[in-house]
Motif scaffolding. Structure first.
Motif, PDB file in Angstrom:
ATOM      1  N   MET A   4      80.447  29.762  47.737  1.00  0.00           N
ATOM      2  CA  MET A   4      80.039  31.164  47.627  1.00  0.00           C
ATOM      3  C   MET A   4      79.465  31.621  48.969  1.00  0.00           C
ATOM      4  SD  MET A   4      77.160  32.778  45.145  1.00  0.00           S
ATOM      5  CE  MET A   4      77.461  34.350  44.394  1.00  0.00           C
ATOM      6  N   LYS A   5      79.988  32.751  49.465  1.00  0.00           N
ATOM      7  CA  LYS A   5      79.471  33.250  50.750  1.00  0.00           C
ATOM      8  C   LYS A   5      78.365  34.270  50.517  1.00  0.00           C
ATOM      9  CE  LYS A   5      84.004  33.062  52.934  1.00  0.00           C
ATOM     10  NZ  LYS A   5      85.043  33.941  53.459  1.00  0.00           N
ATOM     11  N   PHE A   6      77.359  34.246  51.406  1.00  0.00           N
ATOM     12  CA  PHE A   6      76.268  35.221  51.385  1.00  0.00           C
ATOM     13  C   PHE A   6      76.425  36.170  52.567  1.00  0.00           C
ATOM     14  CE2 PHE A   6      72.445  32.922  49.209  1.00  0.00           C
ATOM     15  CZ  PHE A   6      73.192  32.787  48.062  1.00  0.00           C
ATOM     16  N   PHE A   7      76.601  37.448  52.294  1.00  0.00           N
ATOM     17  CA  PHE A   7      76.549  38.459  53.344  1.00  0.00           C
ATOM     18  C   PHE A   7      75.263  39.246  53.147  1.00  0.00           C
ATOM     19  CE2 PHE A   7      81.461  39.211  53.994  1.00  0.00           C
ATOM     20  CZ  PHE A   7      81.605  37.894  54.390  1.00  0.00           C
ATOM     21  N   ILE A   8      74.735  39.788  54.240  1.00  0.00           N
ATOM     22  CA  ILE A   8      73.577  40.673  54.102  1.00  0.00           C
ATOM     23  C   ILE A   8      74.062  42.112  54.246  1.00  0.00           C
ATOM     24  CG2 ILE A   8      72.863  40.511  56.539  1.00  0.00           C
ATOM     25  CD1 ILE A   8      69.918  40.663  55.474  1.00  0.00           C
ATOM     26  N   ASP A   9      73.532  42.982  53.378  1.00  0.00           N
ATOM     27  CA  ASP A   9      73.981  44.370  53.302  1.00  0.00           C
ATOM     28  C   ASP A   9      72.941  45.250  53.988  1.00  0.00           C
ATOM     29  OD1 ASP A   9      75.813  46.297  52.389  1.00  0.00           O
ATOM     30  OD2 ASP A   9      74.660  46.690  50.576  1.00  0.00           O
ATOM     31  N   THR A  10      73.017  45.321  55.302  1.00  0.00           N
ATOM     32  CA  THR A  10      72.041  46.094  56.067  1.00  0.00           C
ATOM     33  C   THR A  10      72.555  46.298  57.482  1.00  0.00           C
ATOM     34  OG1 THR A  10      69.716  46.180  56.805  1.00  0.00           O
ATOM     35  CG2 THR A  10      70.764  44.044  56.885  1.00  0.00           C
ATOM     36  N   ALA A  11      71.963  47.287  58.170  1.00  0.00           N
ATOM     37  CA  ALA A  11      72.248  47.452  59.601  1.00  0.00           C
ATOM     38  C   ALA A  11      70.977  47.177  60.400  1.00  0.00           C
ATOM     39  CB  ALA A  11      72.766  48.869  59.863  1.00  0.00           C
ATOM     40  N   ASN A  12      69.954  46.648  59.716  1.00  0.00           N
ATOM     41  CA  ASN A  12      68.671  46.384  60.373  1.00  0.00           C
ATOM     42  C   ASN A  12      68.709  45.028  61.098  1.00  0.00           C
ATOM     43  OD1 ASN A  12      65.834  45.094  60.303  1.00  0.00           O
ATOM     44  ND2 ASN A  12      65.463  47.275  60.073  1.00  0.00           N
ATOM     45  N   LEU A  13      68.551  45.082  62.419  1.00  0.00           N
ATOM     46  CA  LEU A  13      68.740  43.865  63.211  1.00  0.00           C
ATOM     47  C   LEU A  13      67.715  42.777  62.898  1.00  0.00           C
ATOM     48  CD1 LEU A  13      69.654  45.347  66.737  1.00  0.00           C
ATOM     49  CD2 LEU A  13      71.188  44.652  64.896  1.00  0.00           C
ATOM     50  N   SER A  14      66.459  43.174  62.628  1.00  0.00           N
ATOM     51  CA  SER A  14      65.472  42.111  62.377  1.00  0.00           C
ATOM     52  C   SER A  14      65.731  41.445  61.025  1.00  0.00           C
ATOM     53  CB  SER A  14      64.031  42.611  62.520  1.00  0.00           C
ATOM     54  OG  SER A  14      63.773  43.576  61.572  1.00  0.00           O
ATOM     55  N   GLU A  15      66.197  42.229  60.039  1.00  0.00           N
ATOM     56  CA  GLU A  15      66.551  41.611  58.744  1.00  0.00           C
ATOM     57  C   GLU A  15      67.744  40.668  58.909  1.00  0.00           C
ATOM     58  OE1 GLU A  15      65.028  45.202  55.790  1.00  0.00           O
ATOM     59  OE2 GLU A  15      67.134  44.656  55.779  1.00  0.00           O
ATOM     60  N   ILE A  16      68.702  41.084  59.717  1.00  0.00           N
ATOM     61  CA  ILE A  16      69.891  40.239  59.934  1.00  0.00           C
ATOM     62  C   ILE A  16      69.463  38.936  60.626  1.00  0.00           C
ATOM     63  CG2 ILE A  16      72.106  40.060  61.166  1.00  0.00           C
ATOM     64  CD1 ILE A  16      72.353  43.171  60.742  1.00  0.00           C
ATOM     65  N   ARG A  17      68.566  39.068  61.625  1.00  0.00           N
ATOM     66  CA  ARG A  17      68.059  37.863  62.320  1.00  0.00           C
ATOM     67  C   ARG A  17      67.340  36.931  61.345  1.00  0.00           C
ATOM     68  NH1 ARG A  17      66.073  41.327  66.158  1.00  0.00           N
ATOM     69  NH2 ARG A  17      67.679  41.684  67.724  1.00  0.00           N
ATOM     70  N   GLU A  18      66.519  37.519  60.470  1.00  0.00           N
ATOM     71  CA  GLU A  18      65.749  36.691  59.525  1.00  0.00           C
ATOM     72  C   GLU A  18      66.686  35.905  58.593  1.00  0.00           C
ATOM     73  OE1 GLU A  18      62.518  38.815  57.611  1.00  0.00           O
ATOM     74  OE2 GLU A  18      62.187  37.132  56.222  1.00  0.00           O
ATOM     75  N   ALA A  19      67.723  36.591  58.090  1.00  0.00           N
ATOM     76  CA  ALA A  19      68.682  35.909  57.200  1.00  0.00           C
ATOM     77  C   ALA A  19      69.463  34.851  57.975  1.00  0.00           C
ATOM     78  CB  ALA A  19      69.625  36.922  56.572  1.00  0.00           C
ATOM     79  N   GLN A  20      69.827  35.177  59.204  1.00  0.00           N
ATOM     80  CA  GLN A  20      70.569  34.229  60.046  1.00  0.00           C
ATOM     81  C   GLN A  20      69.713  32.987  60.324  1.00  0.00           C
ATOM     82  OE1 GLN A  20      73.696  34.165  61.083  1.00  0.00           O
ATOM     83  NE2 GLN A  20      73.518  32.460  62.496  1.00  0.00           N
ATOM     84  N   ASP A  21      68.416  33.215  60.583  1.00  0.00           N
ATOM     85  CA  ASP A  21      67.505  32.098  60.875  1.00  0.00           C
ATOM     86  C   ASP A  21      67.362  31.146  59.694  1.00  0.00           C
ATOM     87  OD1 ASP A  21      67.087  32.987  63.399  1.00  0.00           O
ATOM     88  OD2 ASP A  21      65.091  33.839  63.035  1.00  0.00           O
ATOM     89  N   LEU A  22      67.521  31.673  58.481  1.00  0.00           N
ATOM     90  CA  LEU A  22      67.422  30.820  57.289  1.00  0.00           C
ATOM     91  C   LEU A  22      68.589  29.822  57.248  1.00  0.00           C
ATOM     92  CD1 LEU A  22      65.680  30.453  54.678  1.00  0.00           C
ATOM     93  CD2 LEU A  22      67.234  32.054  53.551  1.00  0.00           C
TER      94      LEU A  22
END
Ligand code: E4P
Length: 216
Positions: free
Chosen positions: A1-19
């Protein structure tokens, strides 16, 4: 199962990527506007900034609604980065454009899917992803999860390569139901991804272990 993040907010994207569990990003014009991104140059550089953070696919939505316009915009968007997936609305010219992009090896995400018929059309045109909007169906008293069940069955019946990207996910139970049914991808806000971490017994258990560790 793939997880995508639904946002254009860069800090939220970084936080999810860091996980370490992020497989991609979906954006839409509303999410871009929410971040205050205005004008073609800013929009394009923002997509590039997103692509530089993540390893997977990044959906960037076209604004045009006519075939020529969708094709023109899509071809410009894919020049930004090879992670860009052209997000195309479920309309007649959108279906034609998906076919055009597919024949040229350009990835697409057909957005604003609210029925199985729409998803079949997009899959037949060769869409890489179809995005059924669960939450918005629930909002008008329908059952978004029923659509996911229908699509999983239909796509399995015919072996469609198109991936079911469950969108408009509002809470953790939505994500878990998608996992049970077998959606290929979920795209959700950061709080839903982080919500998976939480359990009160984990907090209590950890508190006790840490207290006892001082007695070791
Ligand atoms: C999907 O690609 C859309 O961007 C998104 O999931 C829509 O969600 P919403 O209904 O919460 O706006």
């Amino acid at each position: 199962m793939k997880f995508f993040i639904d946002t254009a907010n860069l800090s939220e994207i970084r936080e999810a990527q860091d996980l370490g569990v992020l497989d991609g990003v979906t954006t839409n014009p509303s999410l871009m506007a929410k971040e205050g991104i205005k004008g073609k140059d800013s929009v394009f550089s923002h997509y590039k900034a997103i692509c530089d953070i993540v390893d997977g696919d990044v959906s960037a939505e076209v604004i045009a609604t006519d075939f020529q316009g969708i094709v023109r915009e899509g071809e410009e968007l894919v020049e930004i980065d090879n992670k860009i997936v052209v997000k195309v609305p479920m309309i007649k010219d959108g279906v034609k454009a998906i076919k055009y992009f597919t024949q040229r090896g350009i990835k697409t995400n057909c957005t604003l899917i609210f029925s199985a018929g729409q998803a079949i059309l997009a899959a037949k045109a060769g869409a890489t992803y179809v995005s059924p909007f669960i939450g918005r169906i629930d909002d008008i008293g329908g059952d978004g999860m029923e659509l996911i069940e229908q699509l999983v069955l239909i796509f399995e019946n015919y072996g469609f390569d198109t991936e079911i990207l469950a969108a408009s996910i509002r809470h953790v139970p939505h994500l878990l139901q998608c996992a049970e049914i077998g959606a290929d991808v979920v795209t959700c806000p950061l709080n839903v991804i982080m919500g998976l971490l939480k359990h009160p017994l984990t907090d209590l258990g950890l508190e006790k272990f840490l207290a006892d560790a001082k007695k070791m």
